[in-house]
Design an enzyme around this catalytic site. Sequence first.
Site, mmCIF file in Angstrom:
data_model
loop_
_atom_site.group_PDB
_atom_site.id
_atom_site.type_symbol
_atom_site.label_atom_id
_atom_site.label_comp_id
_atom_site.label_asym_id
_atom_site.label_seq_id
_atom_site.Cartn_x
_atom_site.Cartn_y
_atom_site.Cartn_z
ATOM 1 N N THR A 54 0.819 -1.206 0.000
ATOM 2 C CA THR A 54 0.000 0.000 0.000
ATOM 3 C C THR A 54 0.851 1.251 0.000
ATOM 4 O O THR A 54 0.399 2.321 -0.424
ATOM 5 C CB THR A 54 -0.951 -0.013 1.214
ATOM 6 O OG1 THR A 54 -1.691 -1.236 1.205
ATOM 7 C CG2 THR A 54 -1.922 1.144 1.187
ATOM 8 N N TYR A 142 4.964 -12.182 4.620
ATOM 9 C CA TYR A 142 3.775 -11.626 3.972
ATOM 10 C C TYR A 142 3.393 -12.538 2.818
ATOM 11 O O TYR A 142 4.049 -12.565 1.782
ATOM 12 C CB TYR A 142 4.099 -10.210 3.485
ATOM 13 C CG TYR A 142 2.987 -9.449 2.823
ATOM 14 C CD1 TYR A 142 1.656 -9.844 2.890
ATOM 15 C CD2 TYR A 142 3.284 -8.276 2.125
ATOM 16 C CE1 TYR A 142 0.657 -9.117 2.270
ATOM 17 C CE2 TYR A 142 2.292 -7.522 1.506
ATOM 18 C CZ TYR A 142 0.979 -7.953 1.576
ATOM 19 O OH TYR A 142 0.004 -7.229 0.960
ATOM 20 N N LYS A 170 1.757 -12.222 8.028
ATOM 21 C CA LYS A 170 0.607 -11.491 7.493
ATOM 22 C C LYS A 170 0.003 -12.380 6.417
ATOM 23 O O LYS A 170 0.603 -12.585 5.360
ATOM 24 C CB LYS A 170 1.027 -10.141 6.921
ATOM 25 C CG LYS A 170 -0.125 -9.367 6.285
ATOM 26 C CD LYS A 170 0.359 -8.086 5.618
ATOM 27 C CE LYS A 170 -0.799 -7.386 4.910
ATOM 28 N NZ LYS A 170 -0.350 -6.160 4.187
ATOM 29 N N VAL A 210 -3.305 -6.360 9.625
ATOM 30 C CA VAL A 210 -2.545 -5.320 8.932
ATOM 31 C C VAL A 210 -3.495 -4.785 7.871
ATOM 32 O O VAL A 210 -3.779 -5.460 6.883
ATOM 33 C CB VAL A 210 -1.252 -5.859 8.309
ATOM 34 C CG1 VAL A 210 -0.492 -4.731 7.611
ATOM 35 C CG2 VAL A 210 -0.374 -6.512 9.363
#
Length: 302
Positions: A54, A142, A170, A210
């Site tokens: 992001t 992630y 994540k 998250v």
Amino acid sequence: MADTDIRTRIFGTLLTAMVTPFTADGDVDYDAAGKLAAKLVDDGCDGLVVTGTTGETSTLTDEENLGMFKAVLDAVGGRAKVIAGTGTNDTRHSVSLSRRAAEIGVDGLLLVTPYYNKPSQAGVQAHFETIASATDLPVMLYDIPGRSGIPIATETVLRLAEHPNIVGLKDAKADFGAVSVVLAKTDLAVYSGDDGLTLPWMAAGALGVVSVTAHVATQQFRALVDAGLAGDFAAARKVHFELEPAIRGIMTRVQGAVAAKQVLKWQGVLPNSVVRLPLVEPGEAELALIRNDLAEAGMDFA
């Protein structure tokens, strides 16, 4: 599973995956980044992921990444965990960036699955272990196959959990069975990487989320996570349903960073909604959909 309080202190429980603000000319706006970080922490975040997906990390230079880490640390260091997105598809590059982030003083690293190369699971494991061994910082893996092209296989996650520095995951794979195995068989601090799956993931034992939508609904996500941690799933479910239209507006109409920046501009938090190519700002039809979704969530920007 490890003691919840110990795991919570490593990364926090509500982490916003921060956007990277730009000036009207497209340069990184470090002052705006610091102000955004402070607002997110004031509103309830106990962790921030800086220059992850992001944060448009793929279009930032190393110096811009490092500048963002420093700006956020200067703004909220000591009040919230600052997690640096230093994962790339080049292991040596990731090692170098991770070491430089450690020198700046970040609290942990977020390492995404190596994208585009499509390595074997043995290569994925070696990639993560090499980076994790390069510093003493705690690492959050992630797993986001929709962007990376490949998953981190559950068996690979279990092996990686044996590395002393790899302590978090994540999960953005949307596979409840897989995340349940990880929660049952490891001490990893697991976080939902999908805003809309925070409730079921926490019901299985995840520590939090998250989030991208937490940019614009921080206090609601704080309430959802706190209720989940307290085992009050009736309260968590109520907030989950209230958040659904906001999550829809941020995560389904356009790319998450694009939507989040637009709404932050509407809220007066950011001076603009500039993104870097190949991302572009929303068109009028997309803006109308986002406005309608957020109005349903009680946020009116008409």
